[in-house]
Design an enzyme around this catalytic site. Structure first.
Site, PDB file in Angstrom:
ATOM      1  N   GLU A  83      -4.640  -6.519   2.895  1.00 35.46           N
ATOM      2  CA  GLU A  83      -3.443  -7.179   3.433  1.00 35.46           C
ATOM      3  C   GLU A  83      -3.425  -8.677   3.137  1.00 35.46           C
ATOM      4  O   GLU A  83      -2.356  -9.243   2.881  1.00 35.46           O
ATOM      5  CB  GLU A  83      -3.322  -6.928   4.948  1.00 35.46           C
ATOM      6  N   HIS A 133      -0.933   1.097  15.941  1.00 39.88           N
ATOM      7  CA  HIS A 133       0.215   1.317  15.054  1.00 39.88           C
ATOM      8  C   HIS A 133       1.523   1.002  15.790  1.00 39.88           C
ATOM      9  O   HIS A 133       2.585   1.393  15.326  1.00 39.88           O
ATOM     10  CB  HIS A 133       0.265   2.777  14.581  1.00 39.88           C
ATOM     11  N   GLU A 158       0.837  -1.197   0.000  1.00 43.34           N
ATOM     12  CA  GLU A 158       0.000   0.000   0.000  1.00 43.34           C
ATOM     13  C   GLU A 158       0.876   1.254   0.000  1.00 43.34           C
ATOM     14  O   GLU A 158       1.740   1.410   0.869  1.00 43.34           O
ATOM     15  CB  GLU A 158      -0.905  -0.011   1.245  1.00 43.34           C
ATOM     16  N   GLN A 193       1.811  -1.927   5.685  1.00 43.88           N
ATOM     17  CA  GLN A 193       2.067  -0.532   6.066  1.00 43.88           C
ATOM     18  C   GLN A 193       2.409  -0.368   7.554  1.00 43.88           C
ATOM     19  O   GLN A 193       3.283   0.409   7.905  1.00 43.88           O
ATOM     20  CB  GLN A 193       0.858   0.303   5.689  1.00 43.88           C
ATOM     21  N   PHE A 194       1.690  -1.095   8.399  1.00 43.02           N
ATOM     22  CA  PHE A 194       2.015  -1.161   9.826  1.00 43.02           C
ATOM     23  C   PHE A 194       1.809  -2.606  10.264  1.00 43.02           C
ATOM     24  O   PHE A 194       0.839  -3.238   9.841  1.00 43.02           O
ATOM     25  CB  PHE A 194       1.113  -0.242  10.661  1.00 43.02           C
ATOM     26  N   ALA A 195       2.689  -3.087  11.135  1.00 41.08           N
ATOM     27  CA  ALA A 195       2.616  -4.492  11.547  1.00 41.08           C
ATOM     28  C   ALA A 195       1.242  -4.841  12.110  1.00 41.08           C
ATOM     29  O   ALA A 195       0.774  -5.962  11.971  1.00 41.08           O
ATOM     30  CB  ALA A 195       3.700  -4.789  12.575  1.00 41.08           C
TER      31      ALA A 195
END
Lengths: 322, 361
Positions: free
Chosen positions: A60, A129, A30, A82-84
């Site tokens: 995802e 986040h 993304e 984009q974020f874990a």
């Protein structure tokens, strides 16, 4: 030759160099294309490799699942989540397919995918986040879990992850993306996976940490009068027990540090491996300095949650005085 | 406002009438081979269920009633093109040249049955999840400027899964060379199609992803073949397609399932009159492609093949070395795993195979 780089710049440089090296490598996720990634880890990459850098829909499960197909076709997929904390939307693709494909097909199909994702707290980010889920991934057989703590390792470990024939979750500590500028070897530079590093030698105790906790641990050790050896785990799974065991046999005392919640965290596994191979060398119970067993709080309370050098220093003092 | 309609294709009607505009051009040899594969699949499923009932096989998901949908579509695929199945695709595997004993190995709980041979993915158990792998293969084909395509199988229940929507959506955006082949067999275990979704058709799920959707009579092997050929031609150019094949799972979901709990005998009998093999056989007899003698020869050959394949499957089961579970986790075995393997061996192979280690249940 070396180059002074921030961690995120080392990531970007490595992606660039690996794409030049491997024409079948594809970077996708993304906002990684035109925007260069929300942390700029893929900045301008699309300009250089317009046919191999792709913006994907916000999906995802698709980002992970596509990689299984790309790998089967002979490509080298390097995906960004984009974020874990959003990887859970693709978790089933990791657990049910990517990690077990080699095993369930007896080596006739593998998934040479690297999934990069920013993880961890300390940057006053939005809710969800900041999590550290390395223990969850480490609990999945067939998956490698790699976490760099400095720019040079970020380059060397990412290059190894991309070249590895098995799926690698590559967790990048957001707190460290721009925290330091350090020398990074130029040209081909790899750091072997599953090899921990003794980043500071010492005699009195061992501190084991990884990712965002390594600088905190080093500063705690610097504030201590004792001689503390610091082991940067670097790969959470498969874990390099030997380096930890060797250090603990020498020092007889150990503190394990992580950001993730304590119960079921990776520190428990480190303690168990010390139990297996270094128990009779211990002079004190192994100490854990970790996040608490609470959902990662919103950022007004994150400093209270996240271990800092002072908490780590107190942990070290406890094992030294036990 | 976007408007849409869903085309429905049938080439070989239940009354045996052939719509020449829809039927694919196939020579007699191809027609006989199609028939043979459908019969082979039916008999393999029947034998597998019987083996399971005797305790000689694990859980098995028969595809009885879906032979036209699977054989018709799989035969449209080129040999080196990719097939990404769900867990009920014995007929498709057989049409792709997979020997019966490998299908039985999977049902015997052996990874040997999931080894990848040729360009066929292993079975996928989590419903619909494999659709993303097919989108990935199709995207790779697009990036490689290949003139090949990928077909993915899933069922009516899978269309409720997020993965299937994500797969169709990304396939559309990425020009993936993917055909999504939905076998609407009317049931997701016990849940009937009508409460799976409020949409009138499953084919129209394609509309939300901006790709083409089409319906075909899934018990009409000629219609399925034609529709799949057209869809693959489009996919090879970067236009993914969703096909909904209307069929019926005539047997149980798996050998653990009892369909009498959730459906009526009347319904089963009604679908029985539309059996895909019987319909095709009538057509081949009427057009003199087959006669009683050639059918008997095919049946005899199938029974011999199955006897041999079942023997092969059982022989393979005897060869299973449990310690091999450690061998394929990673390309290189990590030290901790090596240690665990040694631990297993020391606990299980002490005194050799004669004592302390049972190879079979």
């Amino acid at each position: 030759m070396t180059n002074e780089l921030r961690l995120v710049e080392a990531i970007r440089q490595t992606l660039d160099e690996e794409m030049a090296r491997d024409e079948s490598m594809v970077v996708y996720g993304e906002d990684v294309g035109v925007n260069g990634g929300v942390f700029r880890a893929t900045q301008a990459l699309r300009d250089e490799y317009p046919d191999r850098v792709y913006d994907t829909p916000v999906a995802e499960a698709a980002i992970i699942g596509l990689g299984v197909g790309l790998g089967a076709y002979g490509m080298t997929p390097v995906a960004e989540i984009q974020f874990a904390s959003f990887a859970y939307q693709g978790f089933h693709q990791i657990q049910q397919h990517a990690a077990r494909m080699r095993s369930r097909t007896r080596g006739t199909l593998n998934v040479p995918m690297t999934v990069r994702m920013p993880y961890g707290g300390g940057i006053r980010a939005l809710e969800l986040h900041s999590e550290s889920f390395e223990a969850g991934y480490a609990h999945i057989p067939g998956l490698k879990v790699v976490i760099p703590s400095n720019p040079a390792d970020a380059k060397g470990l990412l290059a190894s992850a991309i070249r590895d024939p098995d799926p690698v979750m590559f967790l990048e500590p957001t707190r460290l993306y721009r925290a330091m500028r350090e020398s990074v070897p130029e040209g081909d530079h790899t750091v072997p996976l599953s090899e921990a590093a003794v980043v500071r030698e010492g005699e009195d105790a061992t501190a084991v940490a990884w990712g965002g906790m390594v600088p905190e641990t080093l500063s705690a050790v610097e504030a201590s009068d004792a001689s503390v050896e610091v082991v940067d785990l670097r790969t959470a799974s498969p874990m390099d027990s030997a380096t930890i065991v060797e250090s603990v046999r020498k020092t007889g005392r150990c503190v394990v540090v992580h950001e993730a919640p304590r119960t079921g965290g990776l520190a428990a596994e480190v303690v168990a491996r010390i139990n297996d191979d270094a128990l009779y060398h211990l002079e004190a119970p192994v100490e854990r300095v970790t996040g608490y067993d609470v959902p990662f709080p919103l950022f007004a309370r994150e400093d209270a949650y996240r271990p800092d050098s002072e908490r780590i220093r107190r942990g070290i003092e406890r094992v030294l005085s036990a | 406002m976007a408007e849409f309609s869903v085309e429905y294709v049938q080439a070989l009607g239940e009354d045996g009438a052939v719509d020449e505009d829809e039927a694919p051009e196939l020579d007699d040899e191809s027609l006989r081979e199609t028939y043979r594969l459908m019969k082979l699949s039916r008999r393999a499923d029947e034998r597998a269920v019987a083996l399971q009932r005797r305790g000689e096989l694990g859980t098995y998901a028969p595809g009885i009633g879906q032979e036209a949908a699977q054989v018709g579509s799989a035969l449209a695929l080129g040999e080196s093109e990719w097939m990404v199945p769900s867990f009920r695709e014995s007929a498709a595997y057989l049409a792709r040249g997979t020997p019966v004993h490998r299908l039985l190995w999977y049902a015997l709980g052996m990874e040997e049955g999931a080894e990848v041979a040729g360009s066929n993915f292993p079975p996928s158990i989590p419903v619909g999840s494999q659709s993303l792998h097919a989108a990935g293969l199709g995207w790779a084909q697009e990036m490689a400027e290949s003139d090949e395509a990928t077909i993915c199988y899933f069922g009516d229940g899978a269309t409720s899964e997020g993965d299937v929507y994500e797969a169709m959506n990304v396939a559309g955006v990425l020009d993936a060379h993917t055909v999504f082949f939905c076998q609407n067999n009317q049931y997701a275990i016990s849940t009937p199609r009508r409460i799976q979704t409020r949409t009138e058709t499953l084919a129209q799920k394609a509309v939300s992803a901006g790709i083409e959707g089409i319906q075909v009579d899934g018990n009409d092997v000629l219609g399925v073949r034609a529709v799949t050929q057209d869809a693959l031609a489009k996919a090879r150019e970067g236009d993914p397609v969703l096909i909904e094949a209307l069929t019926y799972r005539r047997s149980m979901h798996t050998t653990s399932d009892d369909p009498t709990v959730y459906r009526t005998e009347d319904e089963e009998e009604e679908w029985g009159t539309r059996d895909p093999i019987e319909r095709f056989e009538r057509h081949l007899l009427e057009t003199d492609v087959l006669d009683g003698e050639s059918i008997a020869a095919i049946e005899g050959e199938i029974e011999e093949t199955l006897a041999d394949e079942i023997d092969l499957a059982k022989a393979g089961r005897e060869e299973v070395d449990p310690a091999e579970m450690f061998d394929y986790v990673f390309a290189e075995m990590p030290p901790e795993l090596r240690r665990q393997k040694e631990e297993w061996k020391s606990e299980n192979e002490r005194g050799g195979k004669e004592e302390g280690f049972e190879r079979d249940e």
